[in-house]
Write a protein that holds these residues in place. Sequence first.
Motif, PDB file in Angstrom:
ATOM      1  N   LYS A  69     -16.796  -7.662 -10.135  1.00 35.85           N
ATOM      2  CA  LYS A  69     -15.670  -6.961  -9.510  1.00 35.85           C
ATOM      3  C   LYS A  69     -14.459  -7.881  -9.413  1.00 35.85           C
ATOM      4  O   LYS A  69     -13.342  -7.466  -9.715  1.00 35.85           O
ATOM      5  CB  LYS A  69     -16.058  -6.453  -8.127  1.00 35.85           C
ATOM      6  CG  LYS A  69     -14.856  -5.949  -7.328  1.00 35.85           C
ATOM      7  CD  LYS A  69     -15.084  -4.612  -6.715  1.00 35.85           C
ATOM      8  CE  LYS A  69     -13.957  -4.116  -5.881  1.00 35.85           C
ATOM      9  NZ  LYS A  69     -12.641  -4.097  -6.490  1.00 35.85           N
ATOM     10  N   ASP A 126     -10.890  -7.211 -11.114  1.00 39.19           N
ATOM     11  CA  ASP A 126      -9.651  -7.208 -10.334  1.00 39.19           C
ATOM     12  C   ASP A 126      -8.631  -8.174 -10.926  1.00 39.19           C
ATOM     13  O   ASP A 126      -7.437  -7.876 -10.996  1.00 39.19           O
ATOM     14  CB  ASP A 126      -9.924  -7.573  -8.874  1.00 39.19           C
ATOM     15  CG  ASP A 126     -10.634  -6.464  -8.109  1.00 39.19           C
ATOM     16  OD1 ASP A 126     -10.712  -5.326  -8.617  1.00 39.19           O
ATOM     17  OD2 ASP A 126     -11.131  -6.758  -7.001  1.00 39.19           O
ATOM     18  N   ASN A 174      -7.134   0.670  -8.640  1.00 43.67           N
ATOM     19  CA  ASN A 174      -8.523   0.908  -8.212  1.00 43.67           C
ATOM     20  C   ASN A 174      -8.649   2.180  -7.376  1.00 43.67           C
ATOM     21  O   ASN A 174      -9.027   2.134  -6.213  1.00 43.67           O
ATOM     22  CB  ASN A 174      -9.078  -0.290  -7.442  1.00 43.67           C
ATOM     23  CG  ASN A 174      -9.150  -1.514  -8.308  1.00 43.67           C
ATOM     24  OD1 ASN A 174      -8.261  -2.344  -8.241  1.00 43.67           O
ATOM     25  ND2 ASN A 174     -10.156  -1.611  -9.136  1.00 43.67           N
TER      26      ASN A 174
END
Length: 121
Positions: A5, A9, A30
């Motif tokens: 993750k 990001d 997101n």
Amino acid sequence: MEGKKALGDYYEGVAARYLSHKGIQILERNVYSRGGEIDIIGLDNDVLVFFEVRFRKTGSLVDPISSITPAKQKRLLRAASFYLHRHHLWDTATRIDVVGITPGTTSKYRVQWIKNAIQAG
């Protein structure tokens, strides 16, 4: 999973900066719904654009753009539809673009932006 993750990001941030420099107004990042996740939502003039960001390391067998399977394309279309429905934007001009990122040879990253990469069939 947290590492994956964080990596996602990070590269979404790279894509957002690239798109901003190209004139895209970033609205959201997101965005999750029952339909799935949308990495970046932005405005390209008067077109609402849903961006899928893909990163592949050097030596990967598949380039970032080709890594989007038909199943992933369906999920992206469903997520975009849910977003449009939730925000009552059915009459808005939209498209789904893909931003592929790979390590660069002359710069840190090679960014490939494919406009209208995924279309409702």
